[in-house]
Scaffold this active site. Structure first.
Site, PDB file in Angstrom:
ATOM      1  N   LYS A 247      17.808  61.774 -44.010  1.00 58.62           N
ATOM      2  CA  LYS A 247      17.477  62.906 -44.866  1.00 58.62           C
ATOM      3  C   LYS A 247      17.695  64.228 -44.158  1.00 58.62           C
ATOM      4  CE  LYS A 247      13.057  63.502 -43.504  1.00 58.62           C
ATOM      5  NZ  LYS A 247      11.678  63.747 -43.519  1.00 58.62           N
ATOM      6  N   THR A 248      17.449  64.278 -42.857  1.00 60.43           N
ATOM      7  CA  THR A 248      17.697  65.548 -42.169  1.00 60.43           C
ATOM      8  C   THR A 248      19.192  65.861 -42.167  1.00 60.43           C
ATOM      9  OG1 THR A 248      15.815  65.024 -40.765  1.00 60.43           O
ATOM     10  CG2 THR A 248      17.158  66.875 -40.104  1.00 60.43           C
TER      11      THR A 248
ATOM     12  N   ASP B  21      10.922  70.100 -47.010  1.00 62.63           N
ATOM     13  CA  ASP B  21      10.994  68.778 -46.378  1.00 62.63           C
ATOM     14  C   ASP B  21       9.623  68.114 -46.453  1.00 62.63           C
ATOM     15  OD1 ASP B  21      12.028  66.688 -45.004  1.00 62.63           O
ATOM     16  OD2 ASP B  21      12.026  67.665 -43.047  1.00 62.63           O
ATOM     17  N   GLU B  22       9.571  66.812 -46.334  1.00 61.56           N
ATOM     18  CA  GLU B  22       8.301  66.063 -46.341  1.00 61.56           C
ATOM     19  C   GLU B  22       7.431  66.473 -47.530  1.00 61.56           C
ATOM     20  OE1 GLU B  22       8.059  63.705 -44.319  1.00 61.56           O
ATOM     21  OE2 GLU B  22       8.659  64.238 -42.271  1.00 61.56           O
TER      22      GLU B  22
ATOM     23  N   GLN C 183       5.766  57.280 -47.740  1.00 57.58           N
ATOM     24  CA  GLN C 183       5.361  57.730 -46.411  1.00 57.58           C
ATOM     25  C   GLN C 183       4.286  58.802 -46.474  1.00 57.58           C
ATOM     26  OE1 GLN C 183       8.304  57.958 -43.120  1.00 57.58           O
ATOM     27  NE2 GLN C 183       9.794  57.760 -44.753  1.00 57.58           N
TER      28      GLN C 183
ATOM     29  N   ARG D 291       9.571  52.559 -37.941  1.00 59.82           N
ATOM     30  CA  ARG D 291       9.944  53.325 -36.743  1.00 59.82           C
ATOM     31  C   ARG D 291      10.886  52.537 -35.849  1.00 59.82           C
ATOM     32  NH1 ARG D 291       9.906  57.361 -38.774  1.00 59.82           N
ATOM     33  NH2 ARG D 291       9.464  56.093 -40.594  1.00 59.82           N
TER      34      ARG D 291
END
Length: 798
Positions: A49-50, A272-273, A303, A653
């Site tokens: 996504k980044t 973002d987020e 998340q 992760r």
DNA sequence: CGCACCACAATTTTT
DNA sequence: TTGTGGTGCG
């Protein structure tokens, strides 16, 4: 209606732009090219996504809105079209449609770290021009906006920022003044309540009115605290973290020209987020994007792990309703982990009800199955992790390829011991942070008071450290006088000799204020680092610590020196050598920002802190009921879903190897408890797991015999937790069998009658030696803990 | 007013 | 087990 020419032109243009983003997958390209209007990107863990954000910004800067509209540039003709179609060197110019100026882009993240990373990657890709993009956190964006116009809300230009600890001590003080008991009004809860009120755009007066209408005794009290809290912050010219955002929203609501200015400026807003935003942050983002209507939010509902601090998953779940013309793009291809890991994560998160629904997939192959280890206790657990890491290191891995994740910071200590013993270099992220340490806070408080003496809260923090013989009682009197006169505490203290009430401490107070005045004068003509040296000298703070016998004080002295390097590095990096500049920066700064991934050491942290990071090998320890999921989540469906999302974060992760560890019994907070394995382990299909047993450990016999599993309550009709797929993949857990022959026939959930205590129910059975510690909920005397072997003599089943 | 000692409780965390 | 806050004494 589009002409044929227009159609061909747009097609050619789009094709050319697409070609610039060849390294992305189709979904990602779609997200990069969809520049106009509201856009929701549901980006699964590890879906790049980044990368999408960066490329989207690159597209805007390079091609403007060309990839997402049907307008043609002025003077478009066949010759231009030909150039576009053949893709010559000038073609790129022709494809662009009003490239966006960097300063018209606002990219908002949550953490400084994420913002810095964004900035760094933008700069790498776009060069110098990237510096003009506003890539910052919600809070720093607000500070920048407020620094211009906070006076319109009645604040002074150089307002200070109270961090959580500042706010908390203020709340505590107010609670005390209003004679509210900290037991029935825990500061944390009160703060949370105030924070939620601010989130709901309710000021103190409104809050209290509402409480009064509802005749809610408790909320009326809290409302009074809220009112006083607001008043104190305001007179200290201070804002807490919530205020930064709330006041920005207020400013934008109230002042039309300010709103117009920012709305006109920010042509594209990216958040973002988004799953971590609260209502206020939603308001802020949507207001700022209100001019051009180009708002792009990126997030992953699975998340969302910060509900406890006010994030509402609703924001992401309802984005499509908020913006009816919104487009939604799902990024589900995962570039991080191998198949078994992803399938496990998918299987776990599938048990949540409140989600948009997403399945991660990869074309990287199945990889290794997840390893599950049953440890005897937390020492064995730590030992297992340490020796596994050693084995991996000796096969060529770096230390930094390994991360150990746990639910609570308190779980790190045994791991630390084991790592120290094994000679494994490690770092613990989180815990008590540098800027939260009392000595650091003290010195920052000094600096704050030097910068603005009206800061009563911080003044009272430092007035007696190091001890100056100015006690609590004297300060209370001074505080009252200040309130009566409507002036600052500092000014009362500096004129202490004029008040009869302050006769005794007057001399000491004057001595103190004089010293502070001298420091203030010193600050006029010197840089912050020189001021800091002077401060340490004049107050004797460092001397106090260094002359102490205590090791802890020596460590504190180190921190005091460390703070100076923070000042120096700020001055160097920002080129700002004002005290105010440093203080504003430090208020929004945390140590997480310091975490450098280059140091070669194993990383330990909570699962929460791990969000956004990735490691080739990940250990998730403490996979036990009432540890993870935590005790507080059991029986609370919503909380349980949040824990499960946290589990999803933890599992995703891992890039290649994932180890889950649970301990049969563990000592925590000085108490030994035994818990069954986490339900999340059960939720992972068996084919993804390889079980690892300690030496001489007969897996199925002893696990049952020791009551490792308690009854699986999910099958009970009234149990609130419902998996969406009722499929315990692991065979339904057996009830603990009253073990060896001599053991009397009692098991968990049995109704019993005890000769001395009467009727009760067995609520917990913990193996201990060859006996059980049982907890029995009796009707009369309540819960009793008994050793089963002994208790059985006086007890029968009902 | 300052210090020492005891009771008590105890997720998760960014800004 | 650790840290914090309250109490009591010098």
């Amino acid at each position: 209606m589009m002409t044929n020419f227009e159609h061909r032109f747009c097609e050619a243009r789009r094709r050319l732009i697409r070609a610039r983003f060849q390294n992305l997958n189709d979904r990602q390209i779609e997200a990069v090219l969809a520049t106009e209007g509201p856009l929701l990107i549901l980006a699964g863990a590890g879906s790049g996504k980044t990368t999408v954000l960066i490329n989207r910004i690159a597209n805007l800067l390079r091609f403007g809105r060309a990839s997402d509209c049907t307008e043609l540039p002025a003077g478009a003709d066949e010759a231009m079209l030909h150039l576009l179609e053949t893709g010559g060197p000038e073609a790129e110019e022709l494809a662009a449609l009003e490239p966006v100026a960097p300063w018209r882009i606002l990219a908002i993240t949550f953490t400084n770290k994420a913002a810095d990373e964004l900035k760094a990657r933008l700069e790498r890709m776009l060069g110098e021009s990237a510096n003009d993009i506003w890539a910052c956190t919600f809070h720093s964006a607000c500070v920048r906006i407020l620094r211009r116009d906070a006076d319109k809300l009645g604040y002074g230009e150089n307002f200070t920022i109270y961090d959580t600890a500042d706010s908390q001590s203020l709340i505590k003080r107010i609670l005390k003044e209003q004679e509210l008991d900290e037991k029935s009004f825990p500061p944390r809860t009160v703060m949370g309540e105030i924070s939620r009120a601010k989130d709901a755009r309710m000021d103190a007066a409104a809050y209290r009115q509402q409480a009064q209408r509802a005749n809610d005794f408790r909320r009326i009290r809290i409302g009074r605290v809220y009112e006083e809290y607001t008043r104190r912050l305001f007179t200290a010219n201070a804002m807490d973290f919530d205020d930064l955002i709330a006041n920005t929203v207020t400013l934008l609501e109230k002042e039309e020209d300010v709103r117009r200015y920012w709305q006109r400026r920010f042509q594209y807003v990216l958040v973002d987020e988004y799953q971590d935003t609260n209502h206020l942050q939603y308001l802020l983002a949507s207001t700022l994007a209100g001019g051009w209507g180009n708002i792009c939010v990126v997030g992953d509902d699975d998340q969302s792990i910060y509900k406890f601090r006010g994030a509402t998953i609703e924001n992401i779940l309802s984005f499509e309703q908020q913006y009816s013309k919104c487009r939604t793009i799902r990024l589900e291809q995962n570039y991080r982990s191998t198949g078994h890991i992803l399938d496990a994560a998918n299987a776990v998160i599938r048990n949540n009800l409140g989600r948009k629904g997403k399945e991660l997939w990869t074309d990287a192959g199945a990889g290794d199955p997840i390893e599950l280890y049953f440890a005897d206790d937390e020492k064995d657990e730590a030992q297992y992790v340490a020796s596994t890491i050693i084995a991996s290191f000796s096969q060529g891995a770096n230390w930094q390829d390994h991360a150990v994740l746990y639910r609570m910071n308190a779980q790190s200590s045994q791991l630390e011991f084991a790592f120290k013993r094994a000679g494994i270099p490690y770092r613990v992220i989180g815990g008590t942070r540098f800027f939260d340490r009392s000595e650091v806070k003290d010195l920052l408080a000094y600096l704050n008071v030097i910068a603005s003496p009206a800061d009563d809260l911080r003044l009272s923090r430092i007035v007696n450290s190091p001890p100056r013989g100015i006690g609590e009682r004297s300060m209370e009197i001074a505080q009252d006088l200040a309130r009566q006169e409507g002036c600052s505490l500092f000014s009362v203290m500096s004129r202490a000799d004029r008040y009869a009430e302050l006769k005794r401490p007057a001399a000491k107070m004057k001595l103190f204020t004089q010293m502070m005045e001298e420091l203030r004068a010193f600050a006029e003509n010197n840089s912050p680092d020189a001021l800091y040296d002077e401060l340490l000298e004049k107050t004797g703070y460092l001397r106090m610590l260094e002359s102490s016998e205590d090791d802890k004080d020596q460590a504190r002295a180190e921190n005091v020196k460390e703070l100076k390097s923070s000042i120096l590095s700020f001055m160097k990096e920002s080129g700002d050598s004002t005290l105010e500049g440093y203080l504003a920066n430090v208020a929004l700064y945390t140590d997480l920002d310091n975490y450098d991934r280059d140091a070669d050491s194993v990383v330990m942290m909570t699962m929460h802190s791990a969000k956004g990071l990735e490691f080739p090998t990940v250990f998730v320890v403490g996979m036990e009921e009432s540890i993870f999921p935590g005790l507080r989540a059991i029986g609370e469906p919503e909380e349980m879903e949040e824990e499960r999302r946290l589990c999803y974060v933890a599992l995703t992760r891992a890039k290649r190897r994932l180890y889950l560890v649970c301990a049969r019994q563990r000592m925590l907070f000085g108490r030994t408890t035994a818990n069954r394995a986490s339900r999340f382990v059960d939720e992972i299909p068996e084919e993804h797991i390889r079980k690892n047993l300690p030496k001489g450990y007969a897996y199925h016999d002893r696990r049952e015999e020791l009551g490792f599993y308690s009854r699986d309550r999910r099958d009970e009709p009234n149990y609130p937790y419902r998996p969406s797929q009722p499929k315990p993949r692991v065979a339904p857990a057996p009830r603990p069998q009253p073990a060896p022959s001599a053991m009397p026939q009692f098991s968990l959930g049995d109704a019993v009658r005890h000769k001395a205590f009467g009727d009760g129910v067995i609520t917990k059975m913990t193996p201990m030696g060859n006996d059980f510690l049982v907890e029995i909920q009796f009707e009369k005397p309540g819960v009793k803990k008994l050793m089963l072997r002994a208790a059985a003599q006086h007890m029968e089943k009902r």
